[in-house]
Design a protein around this motif. Structure first.
Motif, PDB file in Angstrom:
ATOM      1  N   GLU A 108       0.857  -1.186   0.000  1.00 16.96           N
ATOM      2  CA  GLU A 108       0.000   0.000   0.000  1.00 16.96           C
ATOM      3  C   GLU A 108       0.890   1.231   0.000  1.00 16.96           C
ATOM      4  O   GLU A 108       1.728   1.391   0.888  1.00 16.96           O
ATOM      5  CB  GLU A 108      -0.874   0.035   1.246  1.00 16.96           C
ATOM      6  CG  GLU A 108      -1.836  -1.122   1.371  1.00 16.96           C
ATOM      7  CD  GLU A 108      -2.549  -1.080   2.698  1.00 16.96           C
ATOM      8  OE1 GLU A 108      -3.516  -0.297   2.826  1.00 16.96           O
ATOM      9  OE2 GLU A 108      -2.127  -1.813   3.616  1.00 16.96           O
ATOM     10  N   ILE A 109       0.704   2.101  -0.966  1.00 17.68           N
ATOM     11  CA  ILE A 109       1.477   3.333  -1.036  1.00 17.68           C
ATOM     12  C   ILE A 109       0.650   4.414  -0.342  1.00 17.68           C
ATOM     13  O   ILE A 109      -0.424   4.791  -0.798  1.00 17.68           O
ATOM     14  CB  ILE A 109       1.784   3.714  -2.503  1.00 17.68           C
ATOM     15  CG1 ILE A 109       2.487   2.546  -3.215  1.00 17.68           C
ATOM     16  CG2 ILE A 109       2.605   4.990  -2.557  1.00 17.68           C
ATOM     17  CD1 ILE A 109       3.731   2.013  -2.522  1.00 17.68           C
ATOM     18  N   LEU A 110       1.158   4.873   0.792  1.00 19.94           N
ATOM     19  CA  LEU A 110       0.445   5.863   1.595  1.00 19.94           C
ATOM     20  C   LEU A 110       0.652   7.268   1.044  1.00 19.94           C
ATOM     21  O   LEU A 110      -0.256   8.096   1.077  1.00 19.94           O
ATOM     22  CB  LEU A 110       0.896   5.774   3.052  1.00 19.94           C
ATOM     23  CG  LEU A 110       0.761   4.376   3.676  1.00 19.94           C
ATOM     24  CD1 LEU A 110       1.388   4.349   5.057  1.00 19.94           C
ATOM     25  CD2 LEU A 110      -0.680   3.932   3.707  1.00 19.94           C
ATOM     26  N   ASP A 111       1.865   7.522   0.533  1.00 19.04           N
ATOM     27  CA  ASP A 111       2.176   8.827  -0.038  1.00 19.04           C
ATOM     28  C   ASP A 111       3.360   8.653  -0.974  1.00 19.04           C
ATOM     29  O   ASP A 111       4.207   7.785  -0.767  1.00 19.04           O
ATOM     30  CB  ASP A 111       2.518   9.826   1.074  1.00 19.04           C
ATOM     31  CG  ASP A 111       2.456  11.266   0.612  1.00 19.04           C
ATOM     32  OD1 ASP A 111       1.791  11.551  -0.409  1.00 19.04           O
ATOM     33  OD2 ASP A 111       3.084  12.119   1.258  1.00 19.04           O
ATOM     34  N   GLY A 112       3.424   9.468  -2.018  1.00 16.27           N
ATOM     35  CA  GLY A 112       4.525   9.425  -2.966  1.00 16.27           C
ATOM     36  C   GLY A 112       4.113   8.803  -4.281  1.00 16.27           C
ATOM     37  O   GLY A 112       2.946   8.443  -4.482  1.00 16.27           O
ATOM     38  N   GLU A 140      -2.954   4.226  -3.539  1.00 20.59           N
ATOM     39  CA  GLU A 140      -3.096   3.042  -4.382  1.00 20.59           C
ATOM     40  C   GLU A 140      -2.244   1.903  -3.829  1.00 20.59           C
ATOM     41  O   GLU A 140      -1.403   2.116  -2.954  1.00 20.59           O
ATOM     42  CB  GLU A 140      -2.707   3.368  -5.825  1.00 20.59           C
ATOM     43  CG  GLU A 140      -3.584   4.430  -6.440  1.00 20.59           C
ATOM     44  CD  GLU A 140      -3.181   4.811  -7.853  1.00 20.59           C
ATOM     45  OE1 GLU A 140      -4.012   5.427  -8.534  1.00 20.59           O
ATOM     46  OE2 GLU A 140      -2.033   4.524  -8.278  1.00 20.59           O
ATOM     47  N   SER A 141      -2.466   0.703  -4.346  1.00 21.14           N
ATOM     48  CA  SER A 141      -1.723  -0.463  -3.873  1.00 21.14           C
ATOM     49  C   SER A 141      -1.514  -1.454  -5.010  1.00 21.14           C
ATOM     50  O   SER A 141      -2.120  -1.326  -6.076  1.00 21.14           O
ATOM     51  CB  SER A 141      -2.469  -1.134  -2.722  1.00 21.14           C
ATOM     52  OG  SER A 141      -3.724  -1.614  -3.156  1.00 21.14           O
ATOM     53  N   PHE A 142      -0.653  -2.434  -4.761  1.00 19.54           N
ATOM     54  CA  PHE A 142      -0.451  -3.516  -5.720  1.00 19.54           C
ATOM     55  C   PHE A 142      -0.065  -4.782  -4.963  1.00 19.54           C
ATOM     56  O   PHE A 142       0.404  -4.729  -3.824  1.00 19.54           O
ATOM     57  CB  PHE A 142       0.603  -3.149  -6.776  1.00 19.54           C
ATOM     58  CG  PHE A 142       1.964  -2.813  -6.235  1.00 19.54           C
ATOM     59  CD1 PHE A 142       2.936  -3.788  -6.080  1.00 19.54           C
ATOM     60  CD2 PHE A 142       2.279  -1.502  -5.893  1.00 19.54           C
ATOM     61  CE1 PHE A 142       4.188  -3.475  -5.594  1.00 19.54           C
ATOM     62  CE2 PHE A 142       3.531  -1.170  -5.412  1.00 19.54           C
ATOM     63  CZ  PHE A 142       4.489  -2.163  -5.267  1.00 19.54           C
ATOM     64  N   ASN A 143      -0.307  -5.923  -5.598  1.00 15.03           N
ATOM     65  CA  ASN A 143      -0.003  -7.230  -5.018  1.00 15.03           C
ATOM     66  C   ASN A 143       1.192  -7.851  -5.719  1.00 15.03           C
ATOM     67  O   ASN A 143       1.352  -7.711  -6.937  1.00 15.03           O
ATOM     68  CB  ASN A 143      -1.200  -8.171  -5.172  1.00 15.03           C
ATOM     69  CG  ASN A 143      -2.341  -7.781  -4.276  1.00 15.03           C
ATOM     70  OD1 ASN A 143      -2.281  -7.935  -3.074  1.00 15.03           O
ATOM     71  ND2 ASN A 143      -3.393  -7.238  -4.867  1.00 15.03           N
TER      72      ASN A 143
END
Length: 104
Positions: free
Chosen positions: A55-59, A78-81
């Protein structure tokens, strides 16, 4: 979720790429774990043992996931698996604050 309650935090940091990537392990009562970390701008290659949700919290960054030649743009919120036993690449464009969940 903006905070974790009733957890154990490992004080010693995980440090990668000469300090450009750092994280700390958070352990939960049910035995699950996450890491909270920071990545400075740069290009990185990581390998996984367990499946991960990043999970990308910021950046902002680009990710190249296993089995793909394409780069996917990811930004805060946004996020990725990433599957277990895989290698993935990142191009970090700005300071990235992240939370990584592991699925053993």
């Amino acid at each position: 979720m903006s905070q974790f309650d009733n957890v154990t935090v490992i004080k010693k940091a995980n440090v990668y790429d000469g300090g450009k990537v750092t994280s700390r392990v958070v352990k939960f009562a049910d035995g699950s774990r996450k890491t909270l970390g920071i990545m400075l701008p740069g290009e990185y290659t990581f390998d996984t043992a367990a499946a991960e949700l990043m999970e990308i919290l910021d950046g902002e960054l680009d990710v190249q996931l296993p089995g793909s030649d394409d780069w996917q743009a990811i930004k805060g919120g946004e996020s990725f698996n990433v599957p277990a036993n895989a290698i993935f690449k990142l191009k970090v464009h700005s300071l990235v604050d992240y939370c990584c969940s592991y699925f053993d």
